[in-house]
Design an enzyme around this catalytic site. Structure first.
Site, PDB file in Angstrom:
ATOM      1  N   GLY A  27       0.631  -1.220   0.293  1.00 31.29           N
ATOM      2  CA  GLY A  27      -0.091   0.327   0.162  1.00 31.29           C
ATOM      3  C   GLY A  27       1.110   1.135  -0.277  1.00 31.29           C
ATOM      4  O   GLY A  27       0.350   2.131  -0.645  1.00 31.29           O
ATOM      5  N   GLU A  31       1.533   2.076  -3.967  1.00 36.28           N
ATOM      6  CA  GLU A  31      -0.020   1.939  -4.072  1.00 36.28           C
ATOM      7  C   GLU A  31      -0.500   3.818  -4.016  1.00 36.28           C
ATOM      8  O   GLU A  31      -0.289   4.204  -4.388  1.00 36.28           O
ATOM      9  CB  GLU A  31      -0.652   0.945  -3.759  1.00 36.28           C
ATOM     10  CG  GLU A  31      -0.459  -0.253  -4.158  1.00 36.28           C
ATOM     11  CD  GLU A  31      -1.200  -1.251  -3.478  1.00 36.28           C
ATOM     12  OE1 GLU A  31      -1.399  -1.524  -2.475  1.00 36.28           O
ATOM     13  OE2 GLU A  31      -2.070  -2.519  -4.679  1.00 36.28           O
TER      14      GLU A  31
END
Ligand code: CAA
Length: 258
Positions: free
Chosen positions: A109, A112
């Site tokens: 994440g 991301e």
């Protein structure tokens, strides 16, 4: 300046500096940190004195991923019915330019979230990867989609399928980041770049960001048409008149965001 639990929000001239601040967990992106980011970027959207954002973490970690401890016991129904991670999309919809300043780990994440920024400045010590497969899952915040668009299929597949990491120089060669600088300079270089961006007309920068991002959604003919229409619309701005007049009069423009 508002206080948040998991991030630091400061103003540096016309730039908002947001620092992920959950050092003990290597900035693992728990719900609270994402909510703080949403609240801070919502406040920034309403603040005419801010023209660009720098998003950074610590020297050791930009962010080591979504919070594994927070999600590990979730059932399918809980993940599905809460549409887990859908709210991260807020960060990708911020209209002001975001420069990510990445030192240390940008994993899962974290990688991301970084890819939701517009420009990435990496410190020499930065490491990037999508290790979700090692946890028995896949990326869930855009890793399978934005990474392919950023670095192509084979390199994206390698990261997603092996769970391995690439270093900053590799990431620069692959086009995942725009510049590699000494780790102690990362935030300064990002602030300098963001300050330059913020010195231009805010609505023009927002239009530029939206139009470049349209390249990820539209085919070429539609993208070119969108670009031209946005270009035409900018002739309604005082800042277009000022920018071009200043060029002809050989002086610096004064943009008023109108
Ligand atoms: N979630 C929750 N806690 C995390 C975390 C994460 N993603 N990453 C690190 N932490 C915690 C560790 O549990 C540890 O906490 P304790 O002190 O309580 O044990 C603390 O941060 C420090 O971490 P380490 O001791 O592991 O530090 P290290 O230097 O030995 O290793 C690391 C660093 C290689 C980054 C390692 O922490 C690591 O592998 N982290 C997980 C990376 C990962 O798998 N990320 C993907 C998460 S899933 C995801 O992101 C899904 C998605 O698509 C959104």
């Amino acid at each position: 300046e508002k206080e948040y639990d998991f991030i630091l929000a400061e103003k540096k001239g016309k730039v908002a500096l947001l620092t992920l601040n959950r050092p003990k967990a290597l900035n693992a992106l728990c719900n609270g940190i994402i909510q703080d980011l949403i609240d801070a970027t919502t406040a920034i959207a309403a603040d005419d004195t801010v023209g660009a954002i720098v998003l950074t973490g610590s020297t050791k970690a930009f962010a080591a991923g979504a919070d594994i401890k927070e999600m590990k016991d979730k059932s399918f129904v809980q993940a599905f019915s809460s549409n887990m991670f859908a709210e991260w999309g807020h960060i990708a919809r911020v209209t002001k330019p975001i420069v990510a300043a990445v030192n240390g780990y940008a994993l899962g994440g974290g990688c991301e979230l970084m890819m939701m920024a517009d420009i990435v400045i990496a410190g020499e010590n930065a490491k990037f990867g999508q290790p979700e497969i090692t946890l028995g899952v896949i990326p869930g915040c855009g890793g399978t989609q934005r990474l392919v668009r950023a670095i192509g299929k084979s390199k994206a597949m390698e990261l997603v399928l092996t769970g391995g990491m690439i270093d900053a120089l590799q990431a620069e060669r692959d086009g995942l980041v725009s510049k590699v600088v000494p780790a102690e300079k990362t935030v300064d270089v990002a602030l300098e770049m963001a300050t330059k961006i913020a010195s231009y007309s805010l609505p023009v920068a927002a239009a530029a960001k939206e139009t470049v991002n349209a390249a990820f959604e539209l085919n070429l003919a539609e993208g070119l048409r969108f670009e031209r229409r946005i270009f035409h619309s900018l002739f309604a701005l005082q800042d277009q008149k000022e920018g071009m007049a200043a060029f002809v009069e050989k002086r610096k423009p004064t943009f008023t965001n109108t």
